[in-house]
Design a protein around this motif. Structure first.
Motif, PDB file in Angstrom:
ATOM      1  N   THR A 220       0.805  -1.234   0.000  1.00 32.30           N
ATOM      2  CA  THR A 220       0.000   0.000   0.000  1.00 32.30           C
ATOM      3  C   THR A 220       0.833   1.276   0.000  1.00 32.30           C
ATOM      4  OG1 THR A 220      -0.109   0.017   2.427  1.00 32.30           O
ATOM      5  CG2 THR A 220      -1.853  -1.165   1.255  1.00 32.30           C
ATOM      6  N   THR A 221       2.148   1.170  -0.003  1.00 35.20           N
ATOM      7  CA  THR A 221       2.982   2.362   0.146  1.00 35.20           C
ATOM      8  C   THR A 221       2.791   3.367  -0.994  1.00 35.20           C
ATOM      9  OG1 THR A 221       5.241   3.176   0.506  1.00 35.20           O
ATOM     10  CG2 THR A 221       4.992   1.315  -1.009  1.00 35.20           C
ATOM     11  N   ARG A 222       2.734   4.618  -0.617  1.00 36.21           N
ATOM     12  CA  ARG A 222       2.686   5.726  -1.573  1.00 36.21           C
ATOM     13  C   ARG A 222       3.755   6.759  -1.228  1.00 36.21           C
ATOM     14  NH1 ARG A 222       0.373   2.402  -3.648  1.00 36.21           N
ATOM     15  NH2 ARG A 222      -1.724   2.321  -4.557  1.00 36.21           N
ATOM     16  N   ALA A 223       4.801   6.297  -0.538  1.00 37.19           N
ATOM     17  CA  ALA A 223       5.859   7.212  -0.094  1.00 37.19           C
ATOM     18  C   ALA A 223       6.497   7.914  -1.278  1.00 37.19           C
ATOM     19  CB  ALA A 223       6.916   6.434   0.686  1.00 37.19           C
ATOM     20  N   ALA A 224       6.615   9.226  -1.175  1.00 39.26           N
ATOM     21  CA  ALA A 224       7.134  10.028  -2.285  1.00 39.26           C
ATOM     22  C   ALA A 224       8.597   9.711  -2.594  1.00 39.26           C
ATOM     23  CB  ALA A 224       6.982  11.513  -1.955  1.00 39.26           C
ATOM     24  N   TYR A 225       9.336   9.235  -1.604  1.00 35.27           N
ATOM     25  CA  TYR A 225      10.761   8.960  -1.812  1.00 35.27           C
ATOM     26  C   TYR A 225      11.018   7.587  -2.442  1.00 35.27           C
ATOM     27  CZ  TYR A 225       9.746   7.032   2.823  1.00 35.27           C
ATOM     28  OH  TYR A 225       9.168   6.385   3.882  1.00 35.27           O
ATOM     29  N   LEU A 226       9.944   6.804  -2.698  1.00 31.04           N
ATOM     30  CA  LEU A 226      10.092   5.517  -3.387  1.00 31.04           C
ATOM     31  C   LEU A 226       9.520   5.629  -4.797  1.00 31.04           C
ATOM     32  CD1 LEU A 226       8.974   2.964  -0.615  1.00 31.04           C
ATOM     33  CD2 LEU A 226      11.309   3.548  -1.295  1.00 31.04           C
ATOM     34  N   SER A 227      10.318   5.200  -5.786  1.00 27.60           N
ATOM     35  CA  SER A 227       9.834   5.184  -7.165  1.00 27.60           C
ATOM     36  C   SER A 227       8.888   3.999  -7.361  1.00 27.60           C
ATOM     37  CB  SER A 227      11.011   5.072  -8.141  1.00 27.60           C
ATOM     38  OG  SER A 227      11.647   3.811  -7.991  1.00 27.60           O
ATOM     39  N   GLU A 228       8.173   3.987  -8.493  1.00 29.45           N
ATOM     40  CA  GLU A 228       7.262   2.869  -8.778  1.00 29.45           C
ATOM     41  C   GLU A 228       8.022   1.551  -8.871  1.00 29.45           C
ATOM     42  OE1 GLU A 228       3.794   0.981  -9.102  1.00 29.45           O
ATOM     43  OE2 GLU A 228       4.036   3.130  -8.725  1.00 29.45           O
ATOM     44  N   GLU A 229       9.222   1.603  -9.451  1.00 25.07           N
ATOM     45  CA  GLU A 229      10.046   0.400  -9.565  1.00 25.07           C
ATOM     46  C   GLU A 229      10.443  -0.109  -8.177  1.00 25.07           C
ATOM     47  OE1 GLU A 229      10.529   3.208 -11.212  1.00 25.07           O
ATOM     48  OE2 GLU A 229      10.005   2.563 -13.262  1.00 25.07           O
ATOM     49  N   GLU A 230      10.764   0.799  -7.268  1.00 24.53           N
ATOM     50  CA  GLU A 230      11.161   0.408  -5.915  1.00 24.53           C
ATOM     51  C   GLU A 230       9.975  -0.176  -5.139  1.00 24.53           C
ATOM     52  OE1 GLU A 230      14.885   3.426  -4.945  1.00 24.53           O
ATOM     53  OE2 GLU A 230      12.827   4.174  -4.784  1.00 24.53           O
ATOM     54  N   ARG A 231       8.778   0.341  -5.379  1.00 27.45           N
ATOM     55  CA  ARG A 231       7.585  -0.214  -4.711  1.00 27.45           C
ATOM     56  C   ARG A 231       7.345  -1.650  -5.166  1.00 27.45           C
ATOM     57  NH1 ARG A 231       4.217   5.198  -6.151  1.00 27.45           N
ATOM     58  NH2 ARG A 231       5.335   6.590  -4.726  1.00 27.45           N
ATOM     59  N   LEU A 232       7.492  -1.894  -6.459  1.00 23.90           N
ATOM     60  CA  LEU A 232       7.321  -3.252  -6.973  1.00 23.90           C
ATOM     61  C   LEU A 232       8.421  -4.171  -6.464  1.00 23.90           C
ATOM     62  CD1 LEU A 232       6.358  -2.411 -10.673  1.00 23.90           C
ATOM     63  CD2 LEU A 232       4.836  -3.294  -8.892  1.00 23.90           C
ATOM     64  N   LEU A 233       9.642  -3.648  -6.417  1.00 25.91           N
ATOM     65  CA  LEU A 233      10.774  -4.447  -5.926  1.00 25.91           C
ATOM     66  C   LEU A 233      10.588  -4.809  -4.454  1.00 25.91           C
ATOM     67  CD1 LEU A 233      13.601  -5.669  -6.261  1.00 25.91           C
ATOM     68  CD2 LEU A 233      14.559  -3.383  -5.804  1.00 25.91           C
ATOM     69  N   ALA A 234      10.018  -3.891  -3.665  1.00 24.05           N
ATOM     70  CA  ALA A 234       9.800  -4.144  -2.236  1.00 24.05           C
ATOM     71  C   ALA A 234       8.916  -5.368  -2.025  1.00 24.05           C
ATOM     72  CB  ALA A 234       9.164  -2.922  -1.576  1.00 24.05           C
ATOM     73  N   SER A 235       7.922  -5.560  -2.887  1.00 23.32           N
ATOM     74  CA  SER A 235       7.050  -6.742  -2.788  1.00 23.32           C
ATOM     75  C   SER A 235       7.700  -7.969  -3.399  1.00 23.32           C
ATOM     76  CB  SER A 235       5.717  -6.462  -3.493  1.00 23.32           C
ATOM     77  OG  SER A 235       5.014  -5.430  -2.844  1.00 23.32           O
ATOM     78  N   ASP A 236       8.324  -7.801  -4.555  1.00 24.62           N
ATOM     79  CA  ASP A 236       8.878  -8.943  -5.293  1.00 24.62           C
ATOM     80  C   ASP A 236      10.030  -9.607  -4.552  1.00 24.62           C
ATOM     81  OD1 ASP A 236       7.042  -8.534  -7.270  1.00 24.62           O
ATOM     82  OD2 ASP A 236       8.413  -7.445  -8.600  1.00 24.62           O
ATOM     83  N   ARG A 237      10.859  -8.825  -3.861  1.00 26.10           N
ATOM     84  CA  ARG A 237      12.035  -9.415  -3.231  1.00 26.10           C
ATOM     85  C   ARG A 237      11.667 -10.315  -2.050  1.00 26.10           C
ATOM     86  NH1 ARG A 237      15.497  -6.908   0.454  1.00 26.10           N
ATOM     87  NH2 ARG A 237      14.389  -5.791   2.100  1.00 26.10           N
ATOM     88  N   LEU A 238      10.478 -10.117  -1.459  1.00 25.92           N
ATOM     89  CA  LEU A 238      10.029 -10.997  -0.393  1.00 25.92           C
ATOM     90  C   LEU A 238       9.343 -12.244  -0.930  1.00 25.92           C
ATOM     91  CD1 LEU A 238       8.678  -8.582   2.367  1.00 25.92           C
ATOM     92  CD2 LEU A 238      10.914  -9.641   2.168  1.00 25.92           C
ATOM     93  N   LYS A 239       8.780 -12.163  -2.148  1.00 26.69           N
ATOM     94  CA  LYS A 239       8.114 -13.327  -2.741  1.00 26.69           C
ATOM     95  C   LYS A 239       9.094 -14.461  -2.981  1.00 26.69           C
ATOM     96  CE  LYS A 239       4.367 -10.781  -4.984  1.00 26.69           C
ATOM     97  NZ  LYS A 239       3.821 -10.307  -6.268  1.00 26.69           N
TER      98      LYS A 239
END
Length: 484
Positions: A220-239
């Motif tokens: 659910t993160t919408r933090a301005a300091y995270l890019s869209e790629e980083e948001r996707l990576l945050a989920s994918d790296r735990l999968k």
């Protein structure tokens, strides 16, 4: 792997697989750990201030007697129990960036109120509601950490978070001594009242920082300091660590079935319900009560000297958390063994009342090892429940809840203030608690190992089935080719 890389992996966890992951990890370390640690620092600062205020004039000014100090802690614990699971489930419904700082503002205001009390009954009421709102912090943060970090990164982040609370305890003693020296009597207020005012002043700006910068969870993160790629990576790296069965979202009644039908909730709750009581020597400020009861020490010394236990607790927590992450198996159980043996030794030294004062100082400081198990136990539970975010939220909250259910009456029975300075019952209770902790640690280790073996067997059977289907399909295809 070079020596430098090995050292870096030991100190800070698994080396990121790419530059992008390295940048992401730096960002979430900064913004998640900074807020969570500051929040927990003020949480423990507030809790410890009650103990320090008690030995610094509050007892006499409010005419407290008997076990009223223990009653304050018990009432706080009751509020903590009431708020535990609701607070953690609210993180599934309301943005953590909104919920956690809101709770922090409420307890900051209640801390200000404590500075104006005129009798102990008012403290009883305030501490109950503080328990309700402060219960959001500990298990809520462990849920957040488990949502962002891999198993090889999680232990030391949990250790840093736990140490921030211990730093609050350490700072509280130093702050109380400084306040007593410099502000006692200022504007007609006692030093212990100024302590709560300063605590409230520290708390509120940190809550504002949380509103502005906390990143929620990867889904659910919408933090301005995270890019869209980083948001996707945050989920994918735990999968890649463990496939999620259920992720962050509004809970349903099916969650009850999932939780109660597995061993995880029962065993993990039992583990911290027991092992959490090993912290009793520190959480009840027994060293401060001991120093006050035997006499010969100033108020400042009574505030300062127990800080040695907290300092050792911080060192033990960080070293143990770093070690568990650096092992390939991510084994958490040795930390609980170290904690239990240390506290058995400390209790024996205190029980032998004829032992020198220096040995008793050593024993109380050694008992700081009891806090090393806290971060490790919750990192272990995060690791065990990594495949179901909703179950993980309930298990983490339940662990702390059941510990506090016991803690609501445990100090009254085994560590009443009237037992100072010897706390004979408490020391025997501590030895028994440590022994039971060792047994339950073995149980959780065994159940986790059995579940892992079962999953591997299922995966192998599934792979064999796939292989057989593939071979059959190839044979059929070959026969069809011959016919043609």
């Amino acid at each position: 792997m070079s020596v430098l890389q090995k050292a870096r992996r030991f100190v800070w966890g698994d080396i990121p697989e790419s530059k992008a992951e390295q940048r992401l990890l730096l960002k979430i370390d900064w913004f998640i750990l900074s807020y969570c640690c500051l929040m927990y620092f003020t949480n423990y600062l507030d809790r410890s201030n009650v103990s320090n205020a008690y030995v610094s004039g509050m007892k006499e000014e409010l005419n407290m007697y008997g076990n009223q100090f223990n009653t304050i802690n018990t009432i706080f614990t009751c509020g903590y129990i009431v708020g535990m699971i609701p607070n953690n489930l609210m993180l599934q419904v309301v943005s953590p960036r909104i919920w956690l700082p809101s709770m922090q503002i409420i307890w900051g205001v209640l801390t200000f109120c404590t500075s104006a009390v005129t009798n102990v009954q008012q403290i009883f009421a305030i501490r109950f509601f503080q328990g309700v709102v402060e219960s959001s912090t500990f298990v809520g943060t462990h849920y957040i950490l488990g949502s962002w970090y891999k198993p090889g990164e999680l232990g030391k982040r949990s250790g840093i978070f736990t140490s921030s609370g211990l730093a609050g305890t350490l700072f509280s003693g130093l702050l109380q001594a400084a306040v007593y020296q410099n502000l006692n009597g200022s504007s007609g207020r006692s030093g212990w009242r100024w302590l709560f005012i300063i605590d409230g002043v520290i708390t509120l700006p940190i809550a504002l920082y949380g509103f502005l910068m906390f990143p929620d969870v990867p889904a659910t993160t919408r933090a301005a300091y995270l890019s869209e790629e980083e948001r996707l990576l945050a989920s994918d790296r735990l999968k890649s660590e463990k496939t999620k069965v259920f992720t962050h979202g509004t809970p349903t009644w099916d969650l009850v079935r999932r939780v109660l039908s597995k061993w995880r909730w029962y065993a993990c709750s039992l583990l911290f319900a027991v092992s959490g009581e090993v912290e009793s020597l520190g959480s009840n400020n027994l060293m401060g009560q001991w120093l006050k009861a035997i006499g010969g020490y100033t108020v400042e010394q009574i505030d300062y000297y127990p800080s040695g236990m907290t300092a050792f607790a911080i060192v033990s927590t960080l070293v143990c958390a770093t070690w568990t992450d650096s092992t390939r198996s991510r084994a958490r159980w040795p930390v609980l063994v170290y904690m239990s043996i240390s506290c058995i030794i400390a209790s024996i030294c205190i029980l032998v009342w004829s032992s020198p004062i220096g040995l008793k100082f050593f024993a109380y400081y050694l008992a700081g090892a009891s806090y090393a198990g806290q971060a490790t136990t919750f990192a272990w539970a995060n690791q065990i429940c990594a495949d179901d975010d909703q179950e993980r939220a309930v298990v983490l909250a339940s662990m702390n809840m059941w510990n506090n259910v016991i803690n609501a009456w445990w100090p009254l029975v085994f560590y009443p203030a009237t037992d100072a300075p010897k706390f004979t019952k408490g020391m025997w209770a501590m030895i028994g608690t440590c022994i039971v902790t060792l047994l339950v640690t073995w149980l959780v280790w065994y159940l986790e190992r059995r579940e892992r073996r079962g999953k591997l067997a299922t995966e192998e059977a599934h792979d064999d089935g796939k292989s057989m289907k593939s071979q059959l399909s190839e044979k059929v295809h070959s026969r069809e080719s011959l016919v043609l």
